[in-house]
Design a protein around this motif. Structure first.
Motif, mmCIF file in Angstrom:
data_model
loop_
_atom_site.group_PDB
_atom_site.id
_atom_site.type_symbol
_atom_site.label_atom_id
_atom_site.label_comp_id
_atom_site.label_asym_id
_atom_site.label_seq_id
_atom_site.Cartn_x
_atom_site.Cartn_y
_atom_site.Cartn_z
ATOM 1 N N ALA A 80 46.668 26.665 43.081
ATOM 2 C CA ALA A 80 47.128 27.841 43.836
ATOM 3 C C ALA A 80 47.728 28.881 42.893
ATOM 4 O O ALA A 80 47.479 30.081 43.047
ATOM 5 C CB ALA A 80 48.148 27.417 44.894
ATOM 6 N N GLU A 81 48.509 28.437 41.926
ATOM 7 C CA GLU A 81 49.091 29.384 40.963
ATOM 8 C C GLU A 81 47.979 30.046 40.136
ATOM 9 O O GLU A 81 48.026 31.251 39.888
ATOM 10 C CB GLU A 81 50.072 28.669 40.038
ATOM 11 C CG GLU A 81 50.583 29.606 38.975
ATOM 12 C CD GLU A 81 52.073 29.505 38.741
ATOM 13 O OE1 GLU A 81 52.544 30.258 37.883
ATOM 14 O OE2 GLU A 81 52.733 28.710 39.390
ATOM 15 N N TYR A 82 46.982 29.264 39.722
ATOM 16 C CA TYR A 82 45.865 29.820 38.956
ATOM 17 C C TYR A 82 45.130 30.866 39.794
ATOM 18 O O TYR A 82 44.785 31.946 39.300
ATOM 19 C CB TYR A 82 44.922 28.696 38.530
ATOM 20 C CG TYR A 82 43.825 29.107 37.572
ATOM 21 C CD1 TYR A 82 44.032 30.046 36.561
ATOM 22 C CD2 TYR A 82 42.572 28.518 37.658
ATOM 23 C CE1 TYR A 82 43.028 30.397 35.682
ATOM 24 C CE2 TYR A 82 41.560 28.863 36.776
ATOM 25 C CZ TYR A 82 41.791 29.806 35.807
ATOM 26 O OH TYR A 82 40.783 30.144 34.928
ATOM 27 N N GLU A 83 44.916 30.574 41.064
ATOM 28 C CA GLU A 83 44.232 31.511 41.951
ATOM 29 C C GLU A 83 45.017 32.815 42.087
ATOM 30 O O GLU A 83 44.436 33.905 42.075
ATOM 31 C CB GLU A 83 44.009 30.875 43.327
ATOM 32 C CG GLU A 83 43.142 31.685 44.240
ATOM 33 C CD GLU A 83 41.716 31.829 43.748
ATOM 34 O OE1 GLU A 83 41.114 32.895 44.022
ATOM 35 O OE2 GLU A 83 41.191 30.921 43.073
ATOM 36 N N GLU A 84 46.331 32.726 42.192
ATOM 37 C CA GLU A 84 47.171 33.924 42.327
ATOM 38 C C GLU A 84 47.122 34.771 41.050
ATOM 39 O O GLU A 84 47.011 35.993 41.110
ATOM 40 C CB GLU A 84 48.609 33.532 42.668
ATOM 41 C CG GLU A 84 49.564 34.703 42.770
ATOM 42 C CD GLU A 84 49.182 35.756 43.811
ATOM 43 O OE1 GLU A 84 49.647 36.903 43.676
ATOM 44 O OE2 GLU A 84 48.414 35.462 44.745
ATOM 45 N N VAL A 85 47.202 34.120 39.902
ATOM 46 C CA VAL A 85 47.121 34.849 38.631
ATOM 47 C C VAL A 85 45.743 35.502 38.500
ATOM 48 O O VAL A 85 45.640 36.665 38.099
ATOM 49 C CB VAL A 85 47.433 33.919 37.438
ATOM 50 C CG1 VAL A 85 47.053 34.559 36.106
ATOM 51 C CG2 VAL A 85 48.912 33.530 37.451
ATOM 52 N N ALA A 86 44.697 34.784 38.867
ATOM 53 C CA ALA A 86 43.341 35.338 38.807
ATOM 54 C C ALA A 86 43.219 36.564 39.715
ATOM 55 O O ALA A 86 42.629 37.581 39.325
ATOM 56 C CB ALA A 86 42.325 34.274 39.207
ATOM 57 N N ARG A 87 43.777 36.487 40.909
ATOM 58 C CA ARG A 87 43.726 37.610 41.843
ATOM 59 C C ARG A 87 44.406 38.841 41.248
ATOM 60 O O ARG A 87 43.865 39.951 41.290
ATOM 61 C CB ARG A 87 44.389 37.223 43.167
ATOM 62 C CG ARG A 87 44.307 38.314 44.234
ATOM 63 C CD ARG A 87 45.212 38.029 45.424
ATOM 64 N NE ARG A 87 46.628 37.992 45.079
ATOM 65 C CZ ARG A 87 47.374 39.060 44.772
ATOM 66 N NH1 ARG A 87 46.829 40.262 44.748
ATOM 67 N NH2 ARG A 87 48.663 38.934 44.483
ATOM 68 N N ARG A 88 45.586 38.631 40.636
ATOM 69 C CA ARG A 88 46.311 39.766 40.037
ATOM 70 C C ARG A 88 45.542 40.343 38.854
ATOM 71 O O ARG A 88 45.503 41.560 38.664
ATOM 72 C CB ARG A 88 47.719 39.335 39.631
ATOM 73 C CG ARG A 88 48.634 39.143 40.836
ATOM 74 C CD ARG A 88 50.097 39.037 40.466
ATOM 75 N NE ARG A 88 50.400 38.087 39.426
ATOM 76 C CZ ARG A 88 50.947 36.890 39.622
ATOM 77 N NH1 ARG A 88 51.262 36.480 40.827
ATOM 78 N NH2 ARG A 88 51.197 36.104 38.602
ATOM 79 N N THR A 89 44.928 39.478 38.051
ATOM 80 C CA THR A 89 44.118 39.956 36.921
ATOM 81 C C THR A 89 42.963 40.804 37.428
ATOM 82 O O THR A 89 42.715 41.900 36.924
ATOM 83 C CB THR A 89 43.576 38.774 36.098
ATOM 84 O OG1 THR A 89 44.666 38.010 35.591
ATOM 85 C CG2 THR A 89 42.690 39.249 34.952
ATOM 86 N N ASP A 90 42.259 40.295 38.418
ATOM 87 C CA ASP A 90 41.102 41.013 38.952
ATOM 88 C C ASP A 90 41.517 42.374 39.512
ATOM 89 O O ASP A 90 40.816 43.376 39.304
ATOM 90 C CB ASP A 90 40.404 40.182 40.030
ATOM 91 C CG ASP A 90 39.761 38.918 39.475
ATOM 92 O OD1 ASP A 90 39.699 38.746 38.240
ATOM 93 O OD2 ASP A 90 39.323 38.083 40.296
ATOM 94 N N GLU A 91 42.643 42.426 40.213
ATOM 95 C CA GLU A 91 43.139 43.710 40.737
ATOM 96 C C GLU A 91 43.456 44.684 39.603
ATOM 97 O O GLU A 91 43.133 45.866 39.693
ATOM 98 C CB GLU A 91 44.397 43.488 41.580
ATOM 99 C CG GLU A 91 44.135 42.943 42.949
ATOM 100 C CD GLU A 91 45.413 42.718 43.746
ATOM 101 O OE1 GLU A 91 46.523 43.045 43.261
ATOM 102 O OE2 GLU A 91 45.298 42.195 44.874
#
Length: 181
Positions: free
Chosen positions: A110-121
């Motif tokens: 879940a933490e990896y997914e959140e970091v990935a989402r912020r990177t993509d944004e």
């Protein structure tokens, strides 16, 4: 993304940001895929001579991506001065390579997914991929070197890809499962 047709062959043309994010997403998925059907205990298990475990690799890639995205946004002040780190700092950093008591695979993913989402944004909204900052102090960086946002993204892709390969070896050593092949 646009499609063009030349001599009955259809080619899809994308912009640089789309290409970077698609490659990063592909290799993130390879890394996450190595943990399929495993328990919290299994993702914390060392299966090779290395200190690495699957959960620890994902924690490390998450931390690295978070730090490098911070670097894109704020420059080297957000990164540690690796030349001044104490033994305690290095010990704390080592914790990102292993599963600690109370950590779960679901939480790590879940933490990896959140970091990935912020990177993509961030990548989608950056005004300029060429904007650069001096690198933080570290014995492995050339003094005075600067990296653009583009170069940082390429580094994040390389880091994710390298560790997805490590994870594949660890998983195969754990139970014989492979990500590819």
């Amino acid at each position: 993304m646009t499609e063009t047709t030349h001599n009955t062959v259809t080619a899809t043309v994308t912009d640089e940001r789309t290409d970077l994010l698609e490659v990063l997403a592909k290799h993130r998925q390879f890394l996450r895929f190595t943990t399929r059907d495993l328990t919290d205990e299994q993702v914390g298990r060392r299966t090779t001579a290395s200190e690495l475990c699957l959960g620890g690799l994902i924690k490390h890639v998450t931390s690295a991506e978070r730090n490098w995205v911070g670097f894109i946004q704020h420059g080297p002040s957000i990164m540690p001065d690796f030349t001044a780190m104490t033994e305690a700092d290095w010990a704390k950093r080592a914790d990102e390579f292993r599963m600690l008591p109370g950590e779960t695979l679901a939480g790590v993913l879940a933490e990896y997914e959140e970091v990935a989402r912020r990177t993509d944004e961030l990548v989608a909204t950056l005004p300029d991929l060429s904007a650069a900052h001096p690198l933080p102090k570290a014995p492995w960086f050339e003094p005075g070197a600067r990296w653009s946002a583009r170069r940082v993204l390429l580094h994040i892709i390389a880091e994710t890809t390298q560790h997805a390969g490590h994870a594949d070896i660890i998983r195969e050593s754990l139970d014989g499962a492979k990500s590819m092949g």
